[in-house]
Structures are given as structure tokens and as C-alpha cells.
Design a protein around this motif. Structure first.
Motif, short mmCIF file in Angstrom:
data_model
loop_
_atom_site.label_atom_id
_atom_site.label_comp_id
_atom_site.label_asym_id
_atom_site.label_seq_id
_atom_site.Cartn_x
_atom_site.Cartn_y
_atom_site.Cartn_z
N SER A 1 0.84 -1.19 0.00
CA SER A 1 0.00 0.00 0.00
C SER A 1 0.88 1.24 0.00
N CYS A 2 0.37 2.29 -0.59
CA CYS A 2 1.10 3.56 -0.63
C CYS A 2 0.09 4.69 -0.50
N ALA A 3 0.35 5.59 0.43
CA ALA A 3 -0.58 6.69 0.69
C ALA A 3 0.12 8.03 0.49
N GLY A 4 -0.54 8.90 -0.24
CA GLY A 4 -0.02 10.24 -0.43
C GLY A 4 -0.59 11.19 0.60
N SER A 5 0.23 12.12 1.06
CA SER A 5 -0.22 13.10 2.04
C SER A 5 0.42 14.45 1.74
N GLY A 6 -0.17 15.49 2.31
CA GLY A 6 0.34 16.83 2.08
C GLY A 6 -0.63 17.64 1.24
N SER A 7 -0.12 18.71 0.66
CA SER A 7 -0.97 19.65 -0.08
C SER A 7 -1.21 19.17 -1.51
N ILE A 8 -1.92 18.06 -1.62
CA ILE A 8 -2.19 17.44 -2.92
C ILE A 8 -3.46 18.02 -3.52
N VAL A 9 -3.31 18.50 -4.76
CA VAL A 9 -4.48 19.00 -5.48
C VAL A 9 -5.07 17.88 -6.34
N SER A 10 -4.19 17.17 -7.05
CA SER A 10 -4.66 16.13 -7.96
C SER A 10 -3.51 15.17 -8.24
N ILE A 11 -3.87 13.93 -8.58
CA ILE A 11 -2.87 12.91 -8.92
C ILE A 11 -3.21 12.30 -10.26
N ASN A 12 -2.26 12.30 -11.16
CA ASN A 12 -2.43 11.61 -12.44
C ASN A 12 -2.07 10.13 -12.26
N ASP A 13 -1.13 9.64 -13.02
CA ASP A 13 -0.74 8.24 -12.93
C ASP A 13 -0.10 7.92 -11.58
N MET A 14 -0.39 6.73 -11.10
CA MET A 14 0.27 6.17 -9.91
C MET A 14 0.85 4.83 -10.31
N GLY A 15 1.91 4.41 -9.63
CA GLY A 15 2.50 3.14 -10.04
C GLY A 15 3.44 2.55 -9.01
N TRP A 16 3.85 1.34 -9.34
CA TRP A 16 4.84 0.62 -8.54
C TRP A 16 6.02 0.22 -9.42
#
Length: 119
Positions: free
Chosen positions: A20-35
């Protein structure tokens, strides 16, 4: 912005693990995510990616065994790994193309998490 990966460990060949991977902070938007993963003595390679709309892409060696998924509301990306093989042993890294408040999109990386699948 930070990406925090978790879920690595030791599992016998044929077993399963979920990263699992979690993003945190001042995120407006996320395009591609990957491993991605990097085995000892080898270059980092793409394992799987998932677009914001859900389209997925896998390296041939994990097709049918690994499944990538994401939760856009929680800014998370998971990697379900089944039928693990010794060749899957590597440090796994999550990555995401993220837009912060006031900044353009750029790639961020999480810290690696070790997956070991001995024969």
C-alpha cells in the motif's frame, strides 16, 4: 507531499503480499500512480501503473499475478501480489504524478519496501 509505502515482507514462493502507498500533504490532484521495483544488481523497472481513470498497465512478467488499484479519494495505490516467485524479490517503490497547490505536476517517490520470496 509525501508517499508512504507499506506492506513488504518475507513470504514463501507461491504466497501473497499486498503493498500500500498513501499520499499526504498539499495534494491537489494525482495523475498516474505506479509501482516500480529494483532487484539486487539490477536497474529499477516498472511493475504496474494505473491512470486516474483506472486504466492499468503491467510488465509482462507479473501479468495475471499482480493487481494494481487506487482510491482517488484517499490518494492511495495498492499492489496485490499473488503467486509470488523468487524473481519478484526486490525493493518496491511507489510513484505518483502529483500536483501541489501552486506547483505544476511532478513525480514523487515513496521510500522502498522490501519484498522477499525465497524458493
Amino acid at each position: 507531499v509525501q508517499l508512504q509505502a507499506s506492506g513488504g515482507g518475507l513470504v514463501q514462493a507461491g504466497g501473497s503480499l499486498r503493498l500500500s502507498c498513501a499520499g499526504s500533504g498539499s495534494i491537489v490532484s494525482i495523475n498516474d500512480m505506479g509501482w516500480y521495483r529494483q532487484a539486487p544488481g539490477k536497474q529499477r523497472e516498472l511493475v504496474a501503473t494505473i491512470a486516474k481513470g483506472g486504466n492499468t498497465n503491467y510488465v509482462d512478467s507479473v501479468k495475471g499475478r499482480f493487481t494494481i488499484s487506487r482510491d482517488n479519494a484517499k490518494n492511495t495505490v495498492d499492489l496485490q501480489m499473488d503467486s509470488l516467485k523468487p524473481v519478484d524479490t526486490a525493493i518496491y517503490y511507489c510513484s505518483a504524478n502529483i500536483k501541489r497547490i501552486g506547483f505544476p505536476y511532478r513525480d514523487y517517490w515513496g521510500q522502498g519496501t522490501l519484498v522477499t520470496a525465497p524458493a
